[in-house]
Motif scaffolding. Structure first.
Motif, short mmCIF file in Angstrom:
data_model
loop_
_atom_site.label_atom_id
_atom_site.label_comp_id
_atom_site.label_asym_id
_atom_site.label_seq_id
_atom_site.Cartn_x
_atom_site.Cartn_y
_atom_site.Cartn_z
N SER A 67 62.72 20.02 36.74
CA SER A 67 62.91 21.46 36.83
C SER A 67 61.77 22.10 37.61
CB SER A 67 62.98 22.07 35.42
OG SER A 67 63.15 23.46 35.51
N GLY A 68 62.13 23.00 38.52
CA GLY A 68 61.14 23.71 39.31
C GLY A 68 60.95 23.14 40.69
N GLU A 69 61.31 21.87 40.91
CA GLU A 69 61.20 21.30 42.25
C GLU A 69 62.31 21.87 43.13
OE1 GLU A 69 61.25 17.08 42.17
OE2 GLU A 69 59.61 16.91 40.72
N TYR A 70 62.04 21.88 44.44
CA TYR A 70 63.08 22.35 45.37
C TYR A 70 64.29 21.43 45.32
CZ TYR A 70 59.29 25.12 47.42
OH TYR A 70 58.25 25.99 47.62
N HIS A 71 65.48 22.04 45.28
CA HIS A 71 66.69 21.25 45.43
C HIS A 71 66.84 20.91 46.90
CE1 HIS A 71 70.99 20.48 46.08
NE2 HIS A 71 70.94 19.93 44.88
N LEU A 72 67.05 19.65 47.20
CA LEU A 72 67.15 19.19 48.58
C LEU A 72 68.56 18.71 48.87
CD1 LEU A 72 63.87 17.04 48.67
CD2 LEU A 72 64.16 19.44 49.38
N THR A 73 69.10 19.16 50.00
CA THR A 73 70.40 18.65 50.43
C THR A 73 70.19 17.88 51.73
OG1 THR A 73 72.72 19.24 50.80
CG2 THR A 73 71.06 20.71 51.75
N ARG A 74 71.28 17.32 52.24
CA ARG A 74 71.21 16.48 53.43
C ARG A 74 72.22 16.98 54.46
NH1 ARG A 74 72.69 10.03 53.63
NH2 ARG A 74 72.19 9.66 55.82
N GLU A 75 71.83 16.89 55.73
CA GLU A 75 72.72 17.30 56.80
C GLU A 75 72.75 16.23 57.88
OE1 GLU A 75 71.36 21.16 58.02
OE2 GLU A 75 72.17 22.15 56.24
N GLY A 76 73.59 16.45 58.90
CA GLY A 76 73.78 15.46 59.95
C GLY A 76 72.49 15.09 60.66
N GLY A 77 72.31 13.80 60.88
CA GLY A 77 71.13 13.30 61.58
C GLY A 77 69.96 12.98 60.68
N ARG A 125 79.18 18.75 54.71
CA ARG A 125 79.32 17.33 55.00
C ARG A 125 78.21 16.53 54.34
NH1 ARG A 125 78.84 16.99 60.71
NH2 ARG A 125 78.65 19.25 60.90
N GLY A 126 77.04 17.15 54.18
CA GLY A 126 75.96 16.49 53.46
C GLY A 126 76.31 16.26 52.00
N GLU A 127 77.19 17.08 51.45
CA GLU A 127 77.61 16.92 50.06
C GLU A 127 78.98 16.27 49.95
OE1 GLU A 127 75.73 17.29 47.63
OE2 GLU A 127 74.06 18.43 48.47
N GLY A 128 79.43 15.63 51.03
CA GLY A 128 80.63 14.80 50.93
C GLY A 128 81.89 15.31 51.60
N ALA A 129 81.83 16.48 52.26
CA ALA A 129 83.03 16.97 52.95
C ALA A 129 83.42 16.03 54.08
CB ALA A 129 82.78 18.38 53.49
N ASP A 154 81.23 7.14 65.61
CA ASP A 154 79.84 6.87 65.28
C ASP A 154 79.78 6.24 63.89
OD1 ASP A 154 77.00 7.70 64.10
OD2 ASP A 154 76.85 7.98 66.26
N PRO A 155 78.93 5.21 63.69
CA PRO A 155 78.87 4.56 62.38
C PRO A 155 78.39 5.48 61.26
CG PRO A 155 77.16 3.72 63.86
CD PRO A 155 78.10 4.52 64.69
N ARG A 156 77.73 6.58 61.62
CA ARG A 156 77.30 7.54 60.62
C ARG A 156 78.42 8.46 60.17
NH1 ARG A 156 72.18 9.08 64.29
NH2 ARG A 156 73.83 8.64 65.81
N GLY A 157 79.56 8.35 60.82
CA GLY A 157 80.74 9.11 60.42
C GLY A 157 80.52 10.60 60.44
N ASP A 158 80.86 11.27 59.35
CA ASP A 158 80.80 12.73 59.28
C ASP A 158 79.37 13.26 59.34
OD1 ASP A 158 83.63 13.18 58.94
OD2 ASP A 158 83.41 12.34 56.94
N LEU A 159 78.38 12.41 59.15
CA LEU A 159 76.99 12.84 59.19
C LEU A 159 76.29 12.43 60.49
CD1 LEU A 159 75.81 12.31 55.51
CD2 LEU A 159 76.13 14.47 56.73
N ALA A 160 77.06 12.18 61.53
CA ALA A 160 76.47 11.95 62.85
C ALA A 160 75.86 13.26 63.37
CB ALA A 160 77.53 11.44 63.82
N PRO A 161 74.94 13.18 64.32
CA PRO A 161 74.37 14.42 64.90
C PRO A 161 75.43 15.32 65.49
CG PRO A 161 73.02 12.53 65.49
CD PRO A 161 74.27 11.98 64.83
N ARG A 162 75.08 16.58 65.65
CA ARG A 162 76.06 17.60 66.01
C ARG A 162 76.73 17.35 67.35
NH1 ARG A 162 72.79 23.05 64.03
NH2 ARG A 162 73.16 22.73 61.80
N ASP A 163 76.00 16.86 68.34
CA ASP A 163 76.61 16.66 69.64
C ASP A 163 77.75 15.64 69.56
OD1 ASP A 163 74.56 14.73 69.13
OD2 ASP A 163 74.59 14.13 71.22
N ILE A 164 77.54 14.59 68.78
CA ILE A 164 78.56 13.55 68.64
C ILE A 164 79.78 14.09 67.90
CG2 ILE A 164 79.05 11.30 67.58
CD1 ILE A 164 76.06 10.64 68.08
#
Length: 560
Positions: free
Chosen positions: A115-125, A265-269, A284-294
């Protein structure tokens, strides 16, 4: 008739732009210097306010600065400047803590023992969860907090509804000695009068130029003003061919473009075709979490291949409470338009989103002209290279605002260049326009051919076609500018058309596909062009856009 010498306002530092970069710099400068922050409309009406995802920073114990830097370098496709990358990622945690101290309500973890720590999410790349956020409206909370702190500060003057027309420099006034910035001519939109503002230092924090495209996630003010003004004043620009298209903007013809955060997409979309087929793994092997240009190119490919208007983003497999808790604003906006993302996929398309190139600066935000700084999206610091990684944009604003403020403080402490009498704006030879339709028509034509010819996928033929059209528009706009009193639309159109030409010339010069620049004539990356920025330098002795100074050099198709 020549107007008498006269300065309407005078400051130590004039900051043009009121987003995260401009306001952060102001707050770091105003304790000892007289600072003005200028915005084209209301203070909040810029790209910062609409940023959803968050700010990338290393806080997870499994993450590291090396990993954040490596991800940024990978996304940038070999054009990042490693010193800019390292400076940015290592300064990120302190930047987040500074915003927290100012009162930004970042989302915190609630798990037992965390509790109190920053919640961290993940995005492409990103290879780790490192995106600090305030639900799904991080930009709004950052911007409103910075505005509140700026309004409280006695050392900051806030000039809303003012649009910069041009910079005033010693060279433009014919002064002897080294060129330096002296201030700016500014259109006060409340009175339609151009005023003269003198300043020992000017900071460009005007954002990017995505409004040059027909479809964009940006608000209306993203018209490349700072880039155009800096170019006309004599500054180099770099990497203007790298215009980022965000892969997922809500496709809804009834409403203005609305960004769908990469954090979904970082949360599974999942991205899928109308029949529910997922397709990103084919690109791309990273699928939905590939960098934006891809991802943007993959969506563009599928739309053209199938002749469809959009693809779909589906997060409905996650619990409804989770979706509403993590994405309350996106959920509410979609629901208002008839899409319930807890139950069904939502339609999305790519749209112009971010300008990776811009005014060339050093690590202190200094441009080629003494006293003129550029920070945030308007600048090319070397951080992003050929493609910006998600959630590094607000971070860049914070890091380079701090660096520029420190440099400005040091320079003001060591020397105080005297302001001089500046000439008033001369509109004695112009008249009110009776042909406003010219501005409206040129605006629409520019944005349409930029979308058609200089978009996600390019070709040399399309680019040359765009170049011939933009030259015609620039000539018409210049004629109009010289004969009629200026207004907001004309100022923005003049800047957009110039930036459009800088984008086209840069794209023609890069004879490869790299990052955000993909051309059918050169579909592969040229390994000899890694670390080769596309530099354009103005020749102020010649009218119009002068010849470019370009680092990349390769043969065009059909050359001997």
């Amino acid at each position: 008739m020549t107007h008498p010498q006269g300065t309407d306002l005078e400051y130590d530092v004039l900051i043009i732009g009121s987003g995260a970069a401009g306001l952060s710099a102001a707050l770091r400068l105003a304790d000892t210097l007289r600072v003005a922050v200028m915005s084209k409309g209301p203070l909040h009406e810029g790209c910062t306010f609409y940023a959803q995802g968050g700010i990338s920073a290393v806080f997870d114990r499994h993450d590291s600065f090396d990993s954040h830097a490596a991800d940024t370098l990978d996304a940038g496709a070999g054009l990042n400047h490693p010193d800019a990358v390292r400076m940015t990622v290592e300064g990120a945690p302190d930047a987040i803590r500074w915003l927290s101290e100012l009162g930004v309500p970042f989302t915190r973890r609630s798990e037992s023992g965390r509790s109190g720590e920053y919640h961290l999410t993940r995005e492409g790349g990103h290879s780790h969860r490192r995106v600090v956020h305030a639900a799904d409206a991080t930009g709004r909370d950052v911007e409103t907090t910075l505005i509140a702190r700026a309004r409280e500060h006695h050392g900051i003057s806030l000039l809303e509804n003012h649009i910069a027309v041009d910079l005033i420099t010693a060279r433009k006034l014919g002064a002897a000695g080294d060129d330096r910035v002296l201030g700016a001519y500014v259109l006060d939109r409340s009175s339609d009068r151009v005023i003269t503002i003198a300043a020992r230092t000017v900071v460009l924090a005007t954002g990017g130029a995505s409004k040059v495209y027909l479809y964009t996630s940006n608000p209306d003010g993203a018209s490349g003003d700072g880039i155009a003004m800096a170019w006309r004043a004599g500054c180099r620009v770099a990497n203007m061919e790298f215009m980022q298209f965000h892969p997922t903007v809500l496709y809804e013809p009834r409403a203005k473009a609305f960004l769908i955060s990469e954090a979904l997409r970082g949360e599974g979309a999942r991205l899928q075709l109308p029949d529910g087929t997922r397709f990103m793994q084919r690109f791309d092997p990273r699928g939905d979490l590939a960098p934006r240009d891809i991802v943007a190119r993959a969506i563009d490919h599928e739309m053209k291949r199938l002749g469809i208007d959009c693809v779909y983003l589906d997060i409905s497999h996650r619990p409804a409470d989770f979706i509403r808790e993590h994405f309350p604003n996106i959920h509410a906006r979609c629901l208002s338009l008839g899409y319930d993302m807890t139950r069904e996929p939502i339609p999305v398309v790519p749209a112009a989103h971010y300008t990776c190139g811009g005014v060339v600066t050093d690590l202190h935000g200094r441009s080629d002209i003494e006293g003129l700084y550029a920070i945030g999206e308007v600048a090319c610091t070397g951080l992003h290279g050929a493609n910006r990684m998600a959630s590094n944009s607000l971070l860049e604003c914070l890091i380079f605002a701090k660096a520029a403020a420190a440099d400005i403080h040091a320079r003001h402490a060591s020397s105080h260049p005297a302001t001089r009498a500046l000439p008033s704006w001369d509109d004695s030879q112009v008249s009110d326009s009776d042909e406003e339709i010219v501005v409206t028509h040129n605006w629409a034509e520019l944005r349409r051919f930029m979308w058609d010819y200089v978009g996600i996928v390019r070709s040399s033929k399309r680019l040359r076609r765009a170049l011939s059209r933009v030259d015609l528009l620039l000539a018409e706009i210049d004629e109009y500018y010289r004969h009629f009193r200026i207004g907001n639309n004309l100022v923005e159109l003049r800047n957009l058309a110039l930036v459009a030409k800088l984008i086209i010339v840069s794209a023609l010069a890069r004879h490869e596909s790299r990052g955000l620049h993909f051309t059918l004539d050169f579909p592969e990356a040229d390994p000899t062009l890694e670390q080769c920025d596309t530099l354009l330098a103005p020749d102020l002795t010649q009218p119009g856009l002068p010849p470019q100074v370009v680092s990349p050099a390769a043969k065009t198709p059909g050359d001997p």
